[in-house]
Scaffold this active site. Structure first.
Site, short mmCIF file in Angstrom:
data_model
loop_
_atom_site.label_atom_id
_atom_site.label_comp_id
_atom_site.label_asym_id
_atom_site.label_seq_id
_atom_site.Cartn_x
_atom_site.Cartn_y
_atom_site.Cartn_z
N SER A 70 40.40 21.65 110.89
CA SER A 70 40.88 22.99 111.25
C SER A 70 42.35 22.94 111.61
O SER A 70 42.80 22.00 112.27
CB SER A 70 40.05 23.49 112.43
OG SER A 70 40.62 24.64 113.00
N HIS A 73 36.66 18.64 116.62
CA HIS A 73 37.89 18.81 115.83
C HIS A 73 38.51 17.43 115.64
O HIS A 73 38.77 16.72 116.61
CB HIS A 73 38.88 19.69 116.59
CG HIS A 73 38.53 21.14 116.54
ND1 HIS A 73 39.36 22.09 116.02
CD2 HIS A 73 37.40 21.78 116.91
CE1 HIS A 73 38.77 23.27 116.08
NE2 HIS A 73 37.58 23.12 116.64
N THR A 130 38.39 30.51 112.65
CA THR A 130 38.76 30.86 114.02
C THR A 130 39.28 32.29 114.01
O THR A 130 40.13 32.63 113.19
CB THR A 130 39.89 29.92 114.51
OG1 THR A 130 39.55 28.59 114.15
CG2 THR A 130 40.07 30.03 116.01
N LYS A 181 48.42 22.19 109.29
CA LYS A 181 49.65 22.44 110.03
C LYS A 181 49.87 21.46 111.19
O LYS A 181 50.93 21.43 111.79
CB LYS A 181 49.64 23.88 110.57
CG LYS A 181 48.61 24.16 111.68
CD LYS A 181 48.56 25.62 112.12
CE LYS A 181 47.52 25.83 113.21
NZ LYS A 181 47.33 27.23 113.58
N ASP A 202 38.71 31.03 119.75
CA ASP A 202 39.81 30.07 119.84
C ASP A 202 39.80 29.39 121.20
O ASP A 202 39.06 29.78 122.11
CB ASP A 202 41.15 30.75 119.52
CG ASP A 202 42.00 29.85 118.64
OD1 ASP A 202 41.89 28.61 118.78
OD2 ASP A 202 42.77 30.36 117.81
N GLU A 203 40.65 28.37 121.33
CA GLU A 203 40.59 27.53 122.53
C GLU A 203 40.90 28.32 123.80
O GLU A 203 40.41 27.98 124.88
CB GLU A 203 41.56 26.33 122.41
CG GLU A 203 43.05 26.64 122.38
CD GLU A 203 43.56 27.12 121.03
OE1 GLU A 203 42.79 27.03 120.06
OE2 GLU A 203 44.70 27.60 120.95
N LYS A 221 34.44 31.38 115.01
CA LYS A 221 34.75 30.57 116.19
C LYS A 221 35.70 31.27 117.13
O LYS A 221 36.69 31.87 116.69
CB LYS A 221 35.41 29.27 115.69
CG LYS A 221 35.97 28.39 116.75
CD LYS A 221 36.69 27.22 116.13
CE LYS A 221 37.21 26.30 117.20
NZ LYS A 221 38.13 26.99 118.12
N LYS A 279 41.37 35.42 114.66
CA LYS A 279 42.79 35.65 114.97
C LYS A 279 43.02 37.16 115.04
O LYS A 279 42.35 37.90 114.31
CB LYS A 279 43.68 35.04 113.89
CG LYS A 279 43.44 33.57 113.62
CD LYS A 279 44.00 32.68 114.72
CE LYS A 279 43.58 31.22 114.49
NZ LYS A 279 44.17 30.27 115.41
N HIS A 295 36.22 21.72 121.01
CA HIS A 295 37.59 21.96 120.57
C HIS A 295 38.49 21.01 121.36
O HIS A 295 38.46 21.03 122.59
CB HIS A 295 37.97 23.42 120.82
CG HIS A 295 39.30 23.79 120.23
ND1 HIS A 295 39.43 24.70 119.23
CD2 HIS A 295 40.54 23.35 120.49
CE1 HIS A 295 40.71 24.82 118.90
NE2 HIS A 295 41.40 24.00 119.65
N ARG A 296 39.29 20.21 120.66
CA ARG A 296 40.04 19.15 121.38
C ARG A 296 41.35 19.67 121.99
O ARG A 296 42.38 18.96 121.96
CB ARG A 296 40.29 17.97 120.46
CG ARG A 296 41.04 18.32 119.19
CD ARG A 296 41.28 17.09 118.33
NE ARG A 296 42.00 17.45 117.13
CZ ARG A 296 42.56 16.58 116.31
NH1 ARG A 296 42.47 15.28 116.52
NH2 ARG A 296 43.20 16.98 115.24
O1 LIG Z 1 43.23 27.83 115.93
C1 LIG Z 1 43.09 26.82 115.28
C2 LIG Z 1 43.27 26.84 113.82
O2 LIG Z 1 43.65 28.10 113.31
P1 LIG Z 1 44.14 28.28 111.80
O3 LIG Z 1 42.99 27.92 110.90
O4 LIG Z 1 44.52 29.73 111.67
O5 LIG Z 1 45.35 27.40 111.59
C3 LIG Z 1 42.65 25.60 116.02
O6 LIG Z 1 42.87 25.78 117.39
C4 LIG Z 1 43.30 24.34 115.58
O7 LIG Z 1 42.67 23.97 114.41
C5 LIG Z 1 43.14 23.17 116.55
O8 LIG Z 1 43.62 21.99 116.04
P2 LIG Z 1 42.71 20.67 115.85
O9 LIG Z 1 41.56 21.06 114.97
O10 LIG Z 1 43.64 19.70 115.21
O11 LIG Z 1 42.27 20.27 117.18
MG LIG Z 2 43.25 27.43 118.04
#
Ligand SMILES: O=C(COP(=O)(O)O)[C@H](O)[C@H](O)COP(=O)(O)O
Ligand SMILES: [Mg+2]
Length: 503
Positions: free
Chosen positions: A398, A346, A193, A353, A223-224, A221, A195, A313-314
Site C-alpha cells: 500500500s 503493511h 484506503t 510512493k 487511514d492511520e 480501509k 481518501k 497499519h505500521r
Molecule cells: O494511506 C496510505 C496509502 O494511500 P494511497 O494508496 O492513496 O497512496 C497508507 O497509509 C500507506 O500505504 C502506508 O504506508 P505503508 O503501507 O508503507 O506502511
Molecule cells: Mg495512510
C-alpha cells in the site's frame, strides 16, 4: 581502568579453542574487584562461542566512535542489552552471571561501508519472559541505541529460537483461515484506503466504502489517522461503513470487509470500539503500530477470542526503520509483530510512493509468509528462522500504487498479499466504482496471463492494454496513471549485493 566514554581496544586475536573468552578476566578476585573494566574483560565477548539452538541471536550494525575498538563496542552492546552496567558490580556473583551475560561472538566489517560493523550477539533464553514483546524489546533495544561510544546502532535482524516462538500465540486468523472466511483463493486481495484521510462525514465516507466494494475490491480501509474526530465520530463511521459493506456484499455476492480503525487513547476505549465492530458484523478491525507492543498483544488476544481478522497499519515505523545506520530494520519489527499476533501487516510496495528497495521488501514478505526462513543476505535475512508453524501474516502492499503496476506487483509479491490502491481507486476520473473496476480487471487479467504461463513482467503493459480495450475504467486508469512512477534511490538496501535488483 578504562575510560567509560572512550572504550579502549581489548586484547585482539581469536582465543584458542577451549580457552576463556578472549579478553575476559577469569581470576575472580580481579574480575570482581570494584572499578571499571572493559566489557570484553567482563566476559561480554567470546569469539569462540557456538550459539545454542535455544539462544536468541541478534545482529546489530554499529558505527563506533573514532578510536573505539569494534570488538569492545560489540561487547558493550552485548553487556548493556543483557546484564551489564558501566562498572563492576559484586552482586553479579549472586547470579548465574556466566550464562546470563549476552555474548558478542562475531564482528564483521560491513561490506562497502567503512567504519560500520555487523556484530552478532547471543542471549540465553532464560533472560526473557515468555510471550512478552515488551520484555524482549526492553532488553534488546532498551539502552544501547544511546550509548556514547557508538555514533549509531541498528538492529538488523534476530533469530528467535523455536522454544521462544512457542511461547507466543501468533496471528489470530492467518492467511489460510482468512481466505476461507472470505472464500477467495488464487489471487491477491484488493483494497483501498479511503481518501481524503480526514474530514469526510460518516454518510459520505460510507458511500466511498460502498462504491469501492461494489466495484470489485475485497476490502476498504480507514487511514492511520482516522479515529474519532469532530467531523466524524467513530460510531458514525462504523455504522455507515458497515452499511456500505453489507450493501456491497448483498449486491456482489462476495464477502467484503472494511478495516475499522479501533486505535484509541486507552485500551478500554479500543475494546469498546472493537466490541461495536463485532456487533455490527465486521470481519476485520485495524490498529496502528503506534499503540505499542502490549496493546497490540492485548488486542490480538481479543481478535482471537472474537474470530476477527486483525489489520496492522505500521504507522510511525519510518521514524526508526528507514535509515540504514541507526534504528531497527522493519524485518525485525515484522518478526515481533508475527509473534505478537497480527493478521495483516503493511510491508511495502517497492514500486509505490514510500521507501522500499524491492529485495529488502521481499525479505519482509518472507518473514510474514514463510513457515521457515532460510538465510538470504541479499533480502536482508541474516539468520534461519523456524516459525514452528505459527500462523502466517498476510502482507499488505500500500502507498502510491495504481493499476498500471499490476504486473510488477504480482511478480514481486505473488498471490498472498493485499494490494491496496487508495488514491489509485478514489482518484479515478470516472468515479470510485470505476477505480475499483479498473483494479479488479487489471488484477484478473494479470493473474490469468500468469496462469497461462506468460512472462507478465515483460508482457505486463501489453496485457493491461489488451484488457483495457474492453474495459473503459481500466483504459482511463492507464491513461491517467500509466506513466506515474516513483523513481528515487532506496535508503534501506542490502549491503550484500552491489545494486539491488530482483532476482
Ligand atoms: O494511506 C496510505 C496509502 O494511500 P494511497 O494508496 O492513496 O497512496 C497508507 O497509509 C500507506 O500505504 C502506508 O504506508 P505503508 O503501507 O508503507 O506502511
Ligand atoms: Mg495512510
Amino acid at each position: 581502568m578504562t575510560s567509560v566514554t572512550s572504550l579502549a581496544p581489548p586484547a585482539t586475536g581469536n582465543a584458542p579453542a577451549g580457552a576463556a573468552p578472549q579478553g575476559a578476566i577469569t581470576d575472580a578476585k580481579k574480575r570482581y574487584a570494584a572499578g571499571v573494566l572493559k566489557y570484553a574483560q567482563m566476559g561480554y565477548w567470546d569469539g569462540d562461542y557456538e550459539p545454542k539452538e535455544t539462544d536468541l541471536l541478534a545482529v546489530f550494525r554499529i558505527t563506533p566512535q573514532e578510536g573505539v575498538d569494534p570488538v569492545e563496542a560489540a561487547a558493550a552492546v552485548a553487556g548493556e542489552s543483557s546484564t551489564a552496567t558501566w562498572t563492576v558490580v559484586w552482586t553479579d556473583r549472586l547470579t548465574a552471571c556466566d550464562s546470563y551475560r549476552g555474548k558478542a561472538y562475531k564482528v564483521e566489517p560491513v561490506p562497502g561501508q567503512p567504519g560500520q560493523y555487523f556484530v552478532y550477539i547471543a542471549y540465553d533464553l532464560i533472560l526473557f519472559e515468555e510471550g512478552s514483546i515488551a520484555n524482549l524489546t526492553a532488553s534488546i533495544i532498551g539502552n544501547v541505541f544511546s550509548f556514547k561510544p557508538l555514533k549509531a546502532a541498528r538492529l538488523e535482524d534476530m533469530r528467535l529460537p523455536v522454544a521462544y516462538v512457542k511461547t507466543f500465540k501468533g496471528p489470530p486468523t492467518g492467511i489460510v483461515v482468512e481466505r476461507e472466511r472470505l472464500n477467495s483463493f488464487g489471487r491477491p486481495l484488493l483494497g483501498a484506503t479511503i481518501k481524503p484521510k480526514l474530514g469526510l462525514s460518516g454518510k459520505n465516507y460510507g458511500r466511498v466504502v460502498y462504491e469501492a466494494l461494489r466495484g470489485g475490491l475485497d476490502f476498504t480501509k480507514d487511514d492511520e489517522n482516522i479515529n474519532s474526530q469532530p467531523f466524524m465520530h467513530w460510531r458514525d463511521r462504523f455504522l455507515y461503513c458497515m452499511e456500505g459493506v453489507n450493501q456491497a456484499m448483498a449486491r456482489t455476492g462476495e464477502v467484503k470487509g472494511h478495516y475499522l480503525n479501533i486505535t484509541a487513547g486507552t485500551m478500554e476505549e479500543m475494546y469498546r470500539r472493537a466490541a461495536f465492530a463485532k456487533e455490527l458484523g465486521s470481519v476485520i478491525v485495524m490498529v496502528d503500530l503506534i499503540i505499542g507492543w502490549t496493546a497490540i498483544q492485548s488486542i490480538s488476544e481479543w481478535a482471537r477470542a472474537n474470530d476477527m481478522i486483525l489489520h496492522m497499519h505500521r504507522a510511525g515505523h519510518g521514524t526508526y526503520t528507514r535509515q540504514k545506520s541507526h534504528g531497527i530494520s522493519f524485518r525485525v519489527i515484522a518478526k515481533w509483530l508475527r509473534l505478537a499476533g497480527v493478521d495483516h501487516l503493511h510491508a511495502g510496495t517497492a514500486v509505490g510512493k514510500l521507501e522500499g528497495d524491492p529485495m529488502t521488501v521481499q525479505g519482509y514478505y518472507n518473514v510474514c509468509r514463510e513457515r521457515h526462513n532460510a538465510v538470504d543476505l541479499p533480502r536482508g535475512l541474516f539468520f534461519e528462522q523456524d516459525w514452528a508453524d505459527i500462523r502466517r501474516v498476510m502482507p499488505v502492499a500500500s502507498g502510491g500504487i495504481h493499476a498500471g503496476q499490476m504486473h510488477q506487483l504480482l511478480n514481486l509479491f505473488g498471490d498472498d498479499v493485499v494490494l491496496q490502491f487508495g488514491g489509485g481507486t478514489i482518484g479515478h476520473p470516472m468515479g470510485i466504482e470505476a477505480g475499483a473496476i479498473a483494479n479488479r480487471v487489471a488484477l484478473e487479467a494479470m493473474v490469468l496471463a500468469r496462469n497461462e504461463g506468460r512472462d507478465i513482467l515483460s508482457e505486463g503493459p501489453e496485457i493491461l492494454q489488451a484488457a483495457a480495450k474492453w474495459c473503459k475504467p481500466l483504459e482511463a486508469a492507464l491513461h491517467t496513471w500509466g506513466s506515474v512512477t516513483f523513481d528515487y534511490t532506496s535508503t534501506d538496501t542490502s549491503d550484500f549485493v552491489p545494486t539491488a535488483s530482483v532476482a
